[in-house]
Design an enzyme around this catalytic site. Structure first.
Site, PDB file in Angstrom:
ATOM      1  CE1 TYR A   1     -15.246  13.838 -33.750  1.00 37.16           C
ATOM      2  CE2 TYR A   1     -17.289  12.590 -33.585  1.00 37.16           C
ATOM      3  CZ  TYR A   1     -16.024  12.435 -34.207  1.00 37.16           C
ATOM      4  OH  TYR A   1     -15.780  11.328 -35.173  1.00 37.16           O
ATOM      5  CB  ILE A   2     -18.122  15.674 -25.598  1.00 31.10           C
ATOM      6  CG1 ILE A   2     -18.234  15.108 -25.657  1.00 31.10           C
ATOM      7  CG2 ILE A   2     -19.108  16.196 -26.833  1.00 31.10           C
ATOM      8  CD1 ILE A   2     -18.976  14.387 -24.697  1.00 31.10           C
TER       9      ILE A   2
END
Length: 832
Positions: free
Chosen positions: A120-121
């Protein structure tokens, strides 16, 4: 008996003892952990996993963000360990906010919140990383663990990264703990090194707070620093924690406060965490608790103060080396200088090559050598014809012309030859020659060039990287002085017991479980014991109280009967420097001596008592008034003065006494922001019971406080702190944010409320205090100009000529002109 089994094809010399095998394998393993996992290299300040992450990110870099999960996968081509270790390392690197440009939720070191999942990052190398880290042409390379790829041995980094990021690692029999330092101070320190000056680096932490580095020892083994949270007293019932010590989180800090409360060390109502963009932990105090005392107690009993022991260990020449941070900065600085020299040399070579080929191209076209090769029938003849055409000009080149140069000339397209512009080519050549001369100048003045490099680095990346942790000198807080009274002290006088477990007996008062108790018995014996649930101290107790060690203001007034002579004696004494659990005799020591009268006076008071003699006494006057003030204060072993030879029936208090001790001399230590009686800092004067302290603050407020040694003051907020004189006049100059004018006023302190701030300047936005003083004849120097662009003038202004008004008065406008600067002039000393 068991038989030793040896392979039939082995001799005794082929066998290796298990002990030798273990020693060899263990040393190999220890060396691997030290060199390849735990300890950073001195050259670039990185551990292998960090270096591999940054190399993988560079390979993937196209200017856009990449999923961290993809970066982890790319790094696994170089790192022989699992993805979890890579993920942890990249999150740790990103939270340093130096080399990685992050996107998404990367966690919060203040609250301890973890980062989102790697899928997600996103991340990419930061502009700082591109500026200081990557330089492939001068990087040393090695094969990756499987031999398929190349990876850097170390990066040619042009910045003391290790000192900026810090590092921590535990190896086999070895550990390193390098504290982070301030980005801007490191660059300034590097410049100082190049200028031949000494440096004194002190750590700086992203969580802010306060730090005492008096025992830092340059980060070497044996050093230690103390870190404190920044705590603000909002009011008499509330403390606010604004910044936390490095290594703690808001959650762990709150848990430590709750543990201290549960153990009874502090008394609070509740703790509220309001942390969002900024840290804010509100501590609401229990009724009757002093905020200054609780503030000190937080430092003693919770993680609001922690200690860190640095241990600067790095890998140098393939072995661990212990080094100081200033020496490490010096090494990194000169390595940066060396790398810049390598880059300049490489740039110089590239420019020479560009000039060489541009000159060859110019000759090849302008001298029409390209036409001469039309008649050549073979490739060798073509190259020979070009070489012969260039022969008259070869002396102007910095090196010999080789075959590759001739081949490049043959690759020039006809279209380029037809559009060739001699003037444009000449201008381009001049630009290259100018660049070459500039590079040669930098190489000749390498130190100056390196200094300018660091200055440019500071200018471009220094914004927002100012020091966050304030350097202070901390006082030593005694735990027993600030611990909350979490117990009740009870006494059984007849049986001789004291303690906090005797709940059915007589209550003496509040105490803490860290306190000592002093006990006087009727037989004249005195002792100090540690508080406990139940302690036997001897029968017939006449006085018990919490004991404060080395309290020079506490005086005991005593009348006793000497058991040998029957004479009544009076004395005043102190109990200083005692040994716990040892009995002391405050009488002469004769058998049968006993105490008739005893008072405990915390401020050295001396009362007047009425001594009533026995009716059978032959004395004419059977009622005697005795003033303890007539006695000098002596040691506990003194026998005292004779009061009477006759039998005493009883003793009664007649007049409560005044203190016979001199006024208390008080100093203000502006480094730690506290008062003291130990001759540290600025002498404030002698204080009696009703005396007060006056503060003038940067915020344009004044405040009165008592002179308790537990008071806390913020040194950076205090303009003036001194003993309060009710007759003093405050002179102030301030800027009014609403009218955009400067005002001057003089006023008396009219309020008497303690610990409350009163604003004496305009409360409009952007208003600020310029000058405040209690000098009797203050003068200021005002620098002003009549109009914009006009020359400035100076004017001496005597504030003593102004009328004295109330503290709420606006004051008088200082000047109608444009004021540039206002300075308080030093007080003129009068001479005979």
């Amino acid at each position: 008996m068991s038989e030793e089994i040896i392979p039939h094809n082995a001799t005794i010399h082929d066998l290796t003892p298990i002990g030798d095998m273990y020693q060899s394998w263990f040393l190999d393993y220890a060396s691997y952990v030290i060199l390849e996992r735990a300890v950073p290299a001195i050259e670039d300040g990185l551990k292998p996993v960090q270096r591999r992450i940054l190399h993988a990110m560079k390979e993937m870099d196209d200017g856009r963000y990449n999923k961290v999960a993809n970066i982890i996968g790319q790094t696994m081509q170089y790192h022989p360990h699992g993805d979890a270790s890579i993920a942890e390392a990249i999150i740790n690197l990103g939270q340093k906010e130096l080399l990685i440009d992050m996107q998404g939720n990367w966690g919060d070191i203040r609250t301890g919140d973890s980062a989102a999942a790697a899928r997600y990052i996103e991340a990419r190398p930061s502009s700082l990383a591109h500026a200081i880290l990557y330089s492939p042409q001068i990087t040393s390379w090695q094969l990756s663990y499987d031999g398929r790829k190349k990876e850097p041995v170390t990066f040619p980094i042009k910045f003391p990264l290790l000192l900026a990021q810090g590092a921590e690692g535990i190896a086999v029999g070895l550990a390193t703990k390098i504290l982070p330092h301030n980005f801007c101070e490191l660059i300034e320190g590097a410049i100082a090194v190049l200028q031949g000056k000494t440096t004194n680096l002190l750590p700086d932490f992203p969580t802010g707070g306060l730090v005492d580095c008096s025992a830092y020892n340059e980060g070497k083994r044996g050093g230690r620093i103390r870190l404190r949270a920044r705590i603000e007293i909002l009011d008499k019932k509330t403390l606010a924690i604004r910044e936390i010590p490095y290594g703690t989180t808001t959650n762990s800090l709150i848990e430590s406060i709750i543990r201290a409360y549960e153990r009874g060390k502090i008394k609070i109502k509740q703790v509220i965490d309001n942390t969002a963009e900024d840290v804010e932990i509100l501590v609401h105090l229990a009724p009757g608790q002093s905020p200054d005392v609780v503030l000190d107690a937080l430092y003693v009993f919770t993680d609001c103060e922690i200690g860190i022991s640095p241990n600067t260990c790095v890998i140098k020449d393939e072995k661990p080396t212990f080094i100081g941070v200033n020496e490490l900065l010096e090494y990194n600085t000169y390595r940066t200088k060396d790398i810049l020299q390598q880059e300049l040399t490489l740039q110089h070579k590239n420019l020479q090559e560009k000039i060489l080929f541009a000159s060859l191209e110019k000759l090849f076209i302008e001298k029409r050598i390209y036409r001469d090769i039309e008649e050549s029938e073979t490739w060798e003849q073509v190259l020979l014809t070009i070489d012969q055409g260039l022969e008259p000009y070869k002396k102007q080149f910095y090196r010999a012309i080789i075959e590759d140069d001739l081949v490049r000339l043959t690759e020039i397209k006809i279209k380029r030859i037809s559009k060739y512009d001699s003037q444009k080519a000449e201008d381009a050549l001049l630009v290259l020659e100018k660049e070459l001369a500039e590079v040669e100048h930098h190489l000749q003045h390498l130190t100056t060039f390196t200094i300018q490099y660091f200055k440019n680095l500071l200018k471009k990346y220094g914004a927002g990287k100012e020091r966050k942790t304030e350097i202070r000198t901390f006082d030593t807080i005694e735990a027993h002085a600030v611990v909350a009274n979490n117990q009740k002290l009870y006494i059984n006088r007849k049986q001789g017991f004291i303690g906090y477990g005797l709940k059915k007996d007589e209550l003496i008062g509040d105490c803490s479980d860290l306190d000592d108790v002093i006990v006087f018995r009727k037989d004249g014996k005195c002792l100090v014991v540690k508080i406990a649930e139940k302690v036997f101290v001897g029968k017939d107790i006449i006085h018990a109280a919490v004991y404060k060690k080395n309290d020079e203001r506490r005086v005991y007034n005593l009348i006793y009967i000497d058991g040998k002579t029957g004479i009544a004696r009076a004395k005043r004494f102190q109990m200083l420097g005692i040994i716990r659990d040892k009995e002391y005799d405050v009488t002469i020591g004769s058998t049968g001596s006993r105490i008739l009268y005893l008072t405990d006076n915390p401020n050295g008071n001396a009362e007047v008592v009425t001594v009533i003699l026995s009716p059978n006494s032959p004395a004419r006057n059977k009622v005697i008034d005795f003033d303890f003030a007539s006695l000098q204060i002596k040691g506990r072993n003194s026998q005292g003065n004779i009061l009477t030879k006759y039998t005493i029936k009883k003793i009664q208090l007649k007049v409560a006494g005044q203190s016979t001790l001199g006024a208390l001399e008080v100093w203000y230590d502006e480094h730690i922001g506290k008062l003291n009686t130990e001759n540290r800092g600025k002498w404030l004067g002698t204080f009696k019971e009703d005396d007060r302290v006056l503060l003038l603050l940067q915020s344009g407020q004044y405040m009165l406080t008592n002179y308790a040694l537990t008071n806390h003051y913020e040194p950076d907020q205090v303009i003036l702190l001194e003993k309060f004189d009710p007759k003093c006049i405050v002179s102030a100059v301030y800027y009014d944010g609403k009218t955009k004018q400067h005002y001057v006023k003089r006023f008396h302190i009219e309020t008497t409320v303690l610990d409350k701030k009163f604003c004496f300047i305009s409360e409009a936005r952007n208003s600020k205090l310029i000058i405040a003083t209690v000098t009797a004849t203050p003068q200021i120097c005002m620098e002003y100009s009549i109009a914009v662009g006009e020359a400035t003038q100076n004017l001496i202004y005597d504030l003593g000529d102004l009328p004295v008004k109330g503290w709420k008065a606006v004051g008088s406008r200082l000047s109608k002109y444009i004021i540039k600067e206002i300075t308080l002039l030093p007080v003129q000393q009068e001479h005979d």
